[in-house]
Write an enzyme that holds these catalytic residues in place. Sequence first.
Site, short mmCIF file in Angstrom:
data_model
loop_
_atom_site.label_atom_id
_atom_site.label_comp_id
_atom_site.label_asym_id
_atom_site.label_seq_id
_atom_site.Cartn_x
_atom_site.Cartn_y
_atom_site.Cartn_z
N CYS A 298 -8.84 -62.88 28.92
CA CYS A 298 -7.71 -63.81 28.76
C CYS A 298 -6.38 -63.05 28.82
CB CYS A 298 -7.80 -64.54 27.43
SG CYS A 298 -6.44 -65.70 27.17
N CYS B 197 -7.14 -69.49 28.95
CA CYS B 197 -8.30 -69.00 29.73
C CYS B 197 -9.43 -70.02 29.81
CB CYS B 197 -8.80 -67.69 29.15
SG CYS B 197 -9.37 -67.83 27.45
N ARG C 205 -11.48 -73.36 18.30
CA ARG C 205 -11.12 -74.23 19.41
C ARG C 205 -10.87 -73.39 20.66
NH1 ARG C 205 -6.20 -75.74 18.28
NH2 ARG C 205 -6.20 -74.45 16.40
N CYS D 127 -9.26 -71.78 23.92
CA CYS D 127 -7.91 -71.39 24.34
C CYS D 127 -7.49 -72.21 25.57
CB CYS D 127 -7.93 -69.90 24.69
SG CYS D 127 -6.47 -69.32 25.55
N CYS E 297 -11.37 -67.17 23.06
CA CYS E 297 -10.95 -66.79 24.42
C CYS E 297 -12.07 -66.09 25.17
CB CYS E 297 -9.78 -65.80 24.36
SG CYS E 297 -8.22 -66.55 23.95
N ARG F 157 -1.78 -62.64 24.49
CA ARG F 157 -1.56 -61.40 23.75
C ARG F 157 -2.81 -61.04 22.94
NH1 ARG F 157 1.34 -59.78 19.21
NH2 ARG F 157 1.37 -61.89 18.41
N THR G 79 -5.58 -67.64 14.39
CA THR G 79 -5.16 -68.83 15.13
C THR G 79 -6.25 -69.89 15.21
OG1 THR G 79 -5.92 -67.86 17.21
CG2 THR G 79 -3.61 -67.50 16.63
ZN LIG Z 1 -7.50 -67.31 26.06
#
Ligand SMILES: [Zn+2]
Length: 355
Positions: A49, A79, A74, A76, A45, A52, A41
């Site tokens: 977090c 969180c 980048r 999240c 995080c 998933r 992705t």
């Molecule tokens: Zn996160």
Amino acid sequence: MINQLSMTPTVALPPEEEMYQALLNRNREYEGIFVVGVRTTGIFCRPACSARKPKREHVEFFAGVEQAQAAGYRACKVCQPTRAQGYEPAWLQPILAAVSAGRRLRDTDIRDSGVEPARVRRWFKANYGKTFQAWQRDQLIAAAHSRLRRSEGVTDTAFDSGFESLSGFSDAFHRLAGFTPSKSRCHKLLLVRRLLTPLGPMFAVADDDGLCLLEFADRKRLEQQLLRVQRRLNAQFVSGDHELLQATEIQLMEYFAGKRRQFDVRLQLLGTQFQRQCWQALQAIPYGQTCSYLEQASALGAPSAVRAVANANGQNSLAIILPCHRVVGKDGRLTGYAGGLWRKQRLLDLELGAA
Ligand SMILES: [Zn+2]
């Protein structure tokens, strides 16, 4: 007596398997120790977090936000790893602002502002260990105490603080402060505030005489440290604000940004004469450098008192400002730190990186 710090500036990470387990368990104790990038992705995080959890082969671990960003990840949106840990969420801001403006909020006011009171209660319980109502009462009494010390009248102060009767105010004040409002001129309160840092929230305590405690909120034996301060100054703790707490917050931010090497907040050193000498010796260790317990003891003219010096450092209740993190074992190894060894390492890395 001072050694140049010889460790490498790259930050040590726990073993990958351990970090992956922490990730699966949403373990908050790993907050500040690592962030995790997800290759599929491109997002990174915090360990805890709620999103998933990715497969093991898709993750990459970093010591901090900068490293993850440098690798092209980048932050999240769930969180928000770039925000200080334990920050006040956006939905809470208007409530905090109303209280600091002196408003007294009831559950109905909170609900009217579009926030579920239970949500506020949960946040305060988790972050302050007390209910919102108790925290709010603290704020009001602390502000009232400061007005009364400036010789303002008890009646005006009571009604301006949102109390409907003078006796209600006096009772609440006495319960919290341990003295009546009219005795404010000759009694102190210890003001406590939670400050946010990149290494997690800290508690700071001050009165007019100086800052007397600065500790990580999850440090070992925090309760004992607080009790010690309370006994020593014979005053009650109240959640509130003070110019010294604001100055501490600003200077800590500068320190963590690598822009401050020394603190100049007024301090109260609450210890025996020997402890105070040890703590003053800590202040003599330059930024970005370390010394051993033996060197610290020798500097005090007591080379055989290594154990006593180590104990005194352990009793230091002004973390970072009295830099006991700069004292290391004989061979340069990191030894005990009440805020956790990983924080000691981070503080030394920060100072070495900035020096
Ligand atoms: Zn996160």
